[in-house]
Design an enzyme around this catalytic site. Structure first.
Site, PDB file in Angstrom:
ATOM      1  N   ASP A 148      -2.378  -5.762  -0.855  1.00  0.00           N
ATOM      2  CA  ASP A 148      -2.132  -7.183  -0.624  1.00  0.00           C
ATOM      3  C   ASP A 148      -2.814  -7.716   0.630  1.00  0.00           C
ATOM      4  OD1 ASP A 148      -0.427  -5.805   1.077  1.00  0.00           O
ATOM      5  OD2 ASP A 148       1.417  -6.619   0.223  1.00  0.00           O
ATOM      6  N   THR A 149      -2.833  -6.929   1.700  1.00  0.00           N
ATOM      7  CA  THR A 149      -3.516  -7.395   2.914  1.00  0.00           C
ATOM      8  C   THR A 149      -5.017  -7.481   2.686  1.00  0.00           C
ATOM      9  OG1 THR A 149      -1.827  -6.205   4.147  1.00  0.00           O
ATOM     10  CG2 THR A 149      -3.667  -7.082   5.403  1.00  0.00           C
ATOM     11  N   GLN A 154      14.290 -10.805   7.420  1.00  0.00           N
ATOM     12  CA  GLN A 154      14.779 -10.714   6.040  1.00  0.00           C
ATOM     13  C   GLN A 154      16.040  -9.856   5.971  1.00  0.00           C
ATOM     14  OE1 GLN A 154      11.249  -9.064   4.366  1.00  0.00           O
ATOM     15  NE2 GLN A 154      10.182 -11.016   4.169  1.00  0.00           N
ATOM     16  N   THR A 186       6.524  -9.420   5.074  1.00  0.00           N
ATOM     17  CA  THR A 186       7.448  -8.342   5.408  1.00  0.00           C
ATOM     18  C   THR A 186       6.884  -7.511   6.555  1.00  0.00           C
ATOM     19  OG1 THR A 186       8.255  -8.268   3.134  1.00  0.00           O
ATOM     20  CG2 THR A 186       8.635  -6.317   4.486  1.00  0.00           C
ATOM     21  N   ALA A 208       0.821  -1.214   0.000  1.00  0.00           N
ATOM     22  CA  ALA A 208       0.000   0.000   0.000  1.00  0.00           C
ATOM     23  C   ALA A 208       0.856   1.266   0.000  1.00  0.00           C
ATOM     24  CB  ALA A 208      -0.918  -0.006   1.214  1.00  0.00           C
TER      25      ALA A 208
END
Length: 448
Positions: free
Chosen positions: A219-220, A281, A236, A61
């Site tokens: 995406d969420t 990561q 992430t 976002a």
């Protein structure tokens, strides 16, 4: 994605890395590289023997591009991890107090919210906003490059803190008060909207034509949700929350900094942003740069298990962890700053991160129950983080809730659900969610 006899299957045909680049003093996205990789992915699907009838794009976002009258990008696609917005909340407070912004939009404070990015851009490059005719968020821009059609999609637009929680449209009062050009914000489209077909150039290159359909492009928003449980979209970022029929924008929610992001069919994803696997990561990438070989995630998990008794925690939501030069050194410094035991080994650093994430999950669940007045009895984890059995067990232990982990590709499946509903394969969201549950393995972890 395919459906046969009510069972959904996922077939991966292409994967690529998305990295930040430094450009003109800012952290930016390689947008042309992203565009080309999306197109290469479509070609790879065709080369693998698939001919998709529809395609949908979802991304992270808040980030955006400005385009001129000819549809050409203006300026650089600066990434949310860039530091240009660090002081913007304080600068805007006399013009637009955050409490008022939250009451109107329901969007939590994060230093990189689009509203702050636009104001930082206005301060640094007012000529870019003056020349702009269109505002497109990252998935909007990728869709435009596939089809030539510009559209602002609702779920991603809601994360800008420029869309009314009740009106579900651009908030003209906020836009005017901030001195942003209203003309650049187009009509908002909802998930399930047919955008258009591939342009002739894209169609000729990938070897087929198909219809681009808007999923929840955030995406969420696409991640599979169960409206009867707490969910954790683990990647992430860790996004922990529930699905609500109405936004919660009261002062208590504002103080707790929970967000009300738009979802499919105008549901609200009421959640807390937590730093997530970015810390792990970054540690993995840093160790790879030091040794020439990146350790595998199982190797990092094994190292954490060897240091399972290491007690220290940091606040993963602290902005110091957004884009540090060294994540390992930043974790050590944070422990020292709070007079805790400082990790020495890789295993101790990893265990500190696991401690920190799971305690943050616990606090978020407890606050969520207070704010909604509900008691939740399970936690569903989707996304790449659902593969980390150690993190899942630690989360169950910390929250005291049974954890149900999977499916791993929750975002991709949620994206596909909207396309299948559009195609009439599933009658509605309830039927599509039921198909997900019996199509993919879900692992259970009980508190110990």
């Amino acid at each position: 994605g395919t459906v046969e006899h009510g069972v959904m299957a996922l077939h991966e045909v292409y994967r690529f890395e998305n990295r930040l680049i430094e450009k003109n003093g800012h952290l930016c996205w390689d947008m042309e590289g992203l565009v080309q990789n999306v197109i290469e992915g479509l070609k790879a699907a065709h080369d693998a023997g698939y001919t998709p009838t529809t395609v949908g794009i979802d991304t992270w976002a808040v980030d955006f591009l400005l385009l001129d009258a000819d549809g050409t990008p203006i300026g650089d696609p600066v990434a949310y991890r860039d530091g240009r917005t660090a002081a913007m909340r304080e600068e805007l407070e006399p013009i637009l107090p955050f409490t008022k912004l939250y009451a109107r939009t329901g969007i939590q404070y994060q230093s990189f919210n689009t509203v702050y990015q636009l104001c930082a851009l206005k301060k640094e490059h007012p000529e870019q906003l003056a020349a702009a005719e269109h505002f497109l968020m990252v998935p909007d821009y990728l869709n435009y490059r596939l089809t030539g059609v510009m559209a602002n999609e609702y779920t991603n637009a809601s994360t800008t803190a420029l869309v009314g929680a009740i009106s579900k449209d651009w908030d003209d009062e906020i836009i005017n008060r901030l001195g942003l050009p209203r003309k650049i914000f187009g009509r908002i489209s909802t998930p399930g909207t047919k955008l258009g077909n591939l342009s002739s150039a894209v169609k000729d290159y990938v070897g087929f034509d198909c219809t681009v359909v808007l999923p929840a492009t955030h995406d969420t928003g696409s991640a599979f949700l169960d409206d009867k449980a707490v969910y954790l979209s683990s990647g992430t970022w860790s996004l922990l929350g529930v699905e609500n029929p109405r936004a919660i924008t009261n002062p208590e929610s504002c103080t707790a900094n929970f967000t009300n992001e738009g979802g499919y069919e105008y549901r609200y994803r009421y959640l807390k942003n937590i730093m997530g696997l970015w810390m792990i990561q970054s540690i993995r990438r840093e160790l790879g740069e030091q040794t020439g070989t990146r350790p595998s995630f199982p190797e990092l998990i094994a190292a954490a298990k060897e240091a399972a008794d290491f007690p220290s925690c940091v606040d993963p939501d602290d902005n110091r962890f957004l884009a540090p030069e060294s994540m390992i050194e930043e974790v050590k410094a944070a422990c020292a700053d709070t007079q805790q035991r400082v990790p020495v080994t890789t295993g101790e650093v990893m265990q500190c991160v696991y401690n920190s994430l799971t305690q943050d999950y616990r606090r978020a669940v407890e606050k969520l129950q207070t704010l909604t007045g509900k008691t939740y009895t399970s936690l569903n984890i989707v996304g790449g983080g659902s593969q980390d059995a150690y993190l899942n067990q630690q989360t169950a232990n910390a929250t005291g809730l049974p954890v149900f982990a999977g499916p791993t590709e929750g975002t991709a499946l949620g994206n596909l659900m909207v396309q299948f509903i559009h195609a009439g394969v599933f009658a509605d969201l309830a039927e599509a969610r039921a198909a997900i549950k019996h199509s993919f393995e879900i692992k259970e972890y009980q508190p110990q």
